[in-house]
Design a protein around this motif. Structure first.
Motif, PDB file in Angstrom:
ATOM      1  N   LEU A  45     -22.991 -47.054  17.916  1.00 25.87           N
ATOM      2  CA  LEU A  45     -22.121 -45.882  17.811  1.00 25.87           C
ATOM      3  C   LEU A  45     -20.812 -46.235  17.113  1.00 25.87           C
ATOM      4  O   LEU A  45     -20.275 -45.422  16.354  1.00 25.87           O
ATOM      5  CB  LEU A  45     -21.877 -45.280  19.196  1.00 25.87           C
ATOM      6  N   ALA A  46     -20.317 -47.443  17.332  1.00 28.80           N
ATOM      7  CA  ALA A  46     -19.115 -47.890  16.602  1.00 28.80           C
ATOM      8  C   ALA A  46     -19.409 -47.932  15.101  1.00 28.80           C
ATOM      9  O   ALA A  46     -18.575 -47.522  14.283  1.00 28.80           O
ATOM     10  CB  ALA A  46     -18.676 -49.254  17.113  1.00 28.80           C
ATOM     11  N   GLU A  47     -20.607 -48.396  14.753  1.00 28.32           N
ATOM     12  CA  GLU A  47     -21.027 -48.426  13.348  1.00 28.32           C
ATOM     13  C   GLU A  47     -21.102 -47.011  12.770  1.00 28.32           C
ATOM     14  O   GLU A  47     -20.614 -46.746  11.667  1.00 28.32           O
ATOM     15  CB  GLU A  47     -22.390 -49.114  13.258  1.00 28.32           C
ATOM     16  N   ALA A  48     -21.707 -46.106  13.508  1.00 28.12           N
ATOM     17  CA  ALA A  48     -21.813 -44.717  13.047  1.00 28.12           C
ATOM     18  C   ALA A  48     -20.428 -44.099  12.890  1.00 28.12           C
ATOM     19  O   ALA A  48     -20.162 -43.375  11.919  1.00 28.12           O
ATOM     20  CB  ALA A  48     -22.655 -43.900  14.023  1.00 28.12           C
ATOM     21  N   LEU A  49     -19.530 -44.383  13.837  1.00 31.65           N
ATOM     22  CA  LEU A  49     -18.174 -43.829  13.763  1.00 31.65           C
ATOM     23  C   LEU A  49     -17.363 -44.442  12.630  1.00 31.65           C
ATOM     24  O   LEU A  49     -16.473 -43.786  12.081  1.00 31.65           O
ATOM     25  CB  LEU A  49     -17.453 -44.003  15.101  1.00 31.65           C
ATOM     26  N   ASP A  50     -17.656 -45.688  12.271  1.00 33.33           N
ATOM     27  CA  ASP A  50     -16.998 -46.281  11.095  1.00 33.33           C
ATOM     28  C   ASP A  50     -17.364 -45.495   9.839  1.00 33.33           C
ATOM     29  O   ASP A  50     -16.537 -45.307   8.952  1.00 33.33           O
ATOM     30  CB  ASP A  50     -17.423 -47.746  10.914  1.00 33.33           C
ATOM     31  N   GLN A  51     -18.612 -45.031   9.787  1.00 34.10           N
ATOM     32  CA  GLN A  51     -19.080 -44.280   8.623  1.00 34.10           C
ATOM     33  C   GLN A  51     -18.624 -42.824   8.655  1.00 34.10           C
ATOM     34  O   GLN A  51     -18.317 -42.251   7.614  1.00 34.10           O
ATOM     35  CB  GLN A  51     -20.604 -44.344   8.539  1.00 34.10           C
ATOM     36  N   GLU A  52     -18.601 -42.234   9.841  1.00 37.03           N
ATOM     37  CA  GLU A  52     -18.230 -40.821   9.986  1.00 37.03           C
ATOM     38  C   GLU A  52     -17.291 -40.648  11.184  1.00 37.03           C
ATOM     39  O   GLU A  52     -17.702 -40.181  12.245  1.00 37.03           O
ATOM     40  CB  GLU A  52     -19.476 -39.949  10.182  1.00 37.03           C
ATOM     41  N   PRO A  53     -16.022 -41.027  11.007  1.00 39.33           N
ATOM     42  CA  PRO A  53     -15.086 -40.983  12.143  1.00 39.33           C
ATOM     43  C   PRO A  53     -14.773 -39.579  12.653  1.00 39.33           C
ATOM     44  O   PRO A  53     -14.300 -39.427  13.778  1.00 39.33           O
ATOM     45  CB  PRO A  53     -13.829 -41.668  11.601  1.00 39.33           C
ATOM     46  N   ASN A  54     -15.076 -38.562  11.868  1.00 36.27           N
ATOM     47  CA  ASN A  54     -14.779 -37.184  12.277  1.00 36.27           C
ATOM     48  C   ASN A  54     -16.001 -36.432  12.780  1.00 36.27           C
ATOM     49  O   ASN A  54     -16.007 -35.207  12.810  1.00 36.27           O
ATOM     50  CB  ASN A  54     -14.117 -36.426  11.120  1.00 36.27           C
ATOM     51  N   ASN A  55     -17.014 -37.161  13.202  1.00 37.85           N
ATOM     52  CA  ASN A  55     -18.226 -36.533  13.707  1.00 37.85           C
ATOM     53  C   ASN A  55     -18.116 -36.418  15.234  1.00 37.85           C
ATOM     54  O   ASN A  55     -18.194 -37.428  15.942  1.00 37.85           O
ATOM     55  CB  ASN A  55     -19.459 -37.359  13.319  1.00 37.85           C
ATOM     56  N   PRO A  56     -17.944 -35.210  15.759  1.00 39.91           N
ATOM     57  CA  PRO A  56     -17.767 -35.065  17.206  1.00 39.91           C
ATOM     58  C   PRO A  56     -18.991 -35.497  18.012  1.00 39.91           C
ATOM     59  O   PRO A  56     -18.859 -35.982  19.138  1.00 39.91           O
ATOM     60  CB  PRO A  56     -17.480 -33.575  17.396  1.00 39.91           C
ATOM     61  N   ASP A  57     -20.183 -35.341  17.437  1.00 41.20           N
ATOM     62  CA  ASP A  57     -21.391 -35.752  18.158  1.00 41.20           C
ATOM     63  C   ASP A  57     -21.395 -37.255  18.437  1.00 41.20           C
ATOM     64  O   ASP A  57     -21.808 -37.690  19.504  1.00 41.20           O
ATOM     65  CB  ASP A  57     -22.652 -35.375  17.372  1.00 41.20           C
ATOM     66  N   PHE A  58     -20.926 -38.047  17.480  1.00 38.17           N
ATOM     67  CA  PHE A  58     -20.900 -39.498  17.661  1.00 38.17           C
ATOM     68  C   PHE A  58     -19.913 -39.870  18.769  1.00 38.17           C
ATOM     69  O   PHE A  58     -20.197 -40.733  19.602  1.00 38.17           O
ATOM     70  CB  PHE A  58     -20.536 -40.208  16.364  1.00 38.17           C
ATOM     71  N   HIS A  59     -18.744 -39.224  18.770  1.00 33.80           N
ATOM     72  CA  HIS A  59     -17.759 -39.477  19.836  1.00 33.80           C
ATOM     73  C   HIS A  59     -18.327 -39.048  21.194  1.00 33.80           C
ATOM     74  O   HIS A  59     -18.150 -39.745  22.196  1.00 33.80           O
ATOM     75  CB  HIS A  59     -16.456 -38.725  19.554  1.00 33.80           C
ATOM     76  N   TYR A  60     -18.994 -37.919  21.203  1.00 32.85           N
ATOM     77  CA  TYR A  60     -19.622 -37.405  22.425  1.00 32.85           C
ATOM     78  C   TYR A  60     -20.664 -38.384  22.953  1.00 32.85           C
ATOM     79  O   TYR A  60     -20.671 -38.724  24.140  1.00 32.85           O
ATOM     80  CB  TYR A  60     -20.238 -36.042  22.122  1.00 32.85           C
ATOM     81  N   HIS A  61     -21.518 -38.865  22.076  1.00 34.39           N
ATOM     82  CA  HIS A  61     -22.550 -39.802  22.504  1.00 34.39           C
ATOM     83  C   HIS A  61     -21.930 -41.093  23.034  1.00 34.39           C
ATOM     84  O   HIS A  61     -22.387 -41.653  24.035  1.00 34.39           O
ATOM     85  CB  HIS A  61     -23.527 -40.094  21.366  1.00 34.39           C
ATOM     86  N   LEU A  62     -20.864 -41.564  22.392  1.00 38.08           N
ATOM     87  CA  LEU A  62     -20.170 -42.757  22.879  1.00 38.08           C
ATOM     88  C   LEU A  62     -19.568 -42.491  24.257  1.00 38.08           C
ATOM     89  O   LEU A  62     -19.643 -43.331  25.154  1.00 38.08           O
ATOM     90  CB  LEU A  62     -19.092 -43.193  21.884  1.00 38.08           C
TER      91      LEU A  62
END
Length: 142
Positions: A45-62
């Motif tokens: 998820l840290a990797e995904a957020l590095d690529q798309e830091p403004n994706n709320p789904d990634f923050h939610y999943h984390l």
């Protein structure tokens, strides 16, 4: 369980074939979360957020992963980030419920800690008021 095992195999295969896809990385992390393998999910998820830091789904999943691990402060930060990015994203209501539950637990824990400190201070000041461990006598008699 068999469905999650299949989902894991498929997500791992997709991630190996398309390692730069934040969506696939998030999917693999979410399968790890569902299998209660959060330690594998966090770096993905840290990797995904590095690529798309403004994706709320990634923050939610984390936030879900952190909540599952009992890391309430980290969960709260991730869920708040997701809600700040988009208060209406598909998991927003669930994020608010988890965030509220975490806040209540933190408040109770802080209250218990304060209460324990207060009891210890009272015991030091008036040891005769504490004849039995964990029992406090009527303060009027002390």
């Amino acid at each position: 369980m068999r469905h999650l095992d299949l989902a894991l195999q498929l997500a791992q295969t997709a991630h190996a074939k398309i390692p730069g896809s934040a969506q696939i990385t998030d999917t693999l992390a979410f399968v790890y979360y569902k299998k209660e393998m959060g330690s594998f999910a966090v770096p993905l998820l840290a990797e995904a957020l590095d690529q798309e830091p403004n994706n709320p789904d990634f923050h939610y999943h984390l936030g879900l992963v952190y909540a599952q691990a009992g890391e309430d402060a980290k969960a709260r930060r991730s869920l708040q980030a997701a809600l700040k990015l988009n208060p209406q994203f598909p998991g927003a209501d669930h994020a608010r419920r988890i965030e509220s539950a975490d806040a209540r637990r933190a408040s109770v824990a802080a209250g218990e800690k304060r209460e324990g400190v207060d009891r210890a201070r009272q015991k030091q000041a008036r040891p005769d008021c504490f004849r039995l461990v964990g029992q406090r006598h009527d303060s009027a008699s002390c």
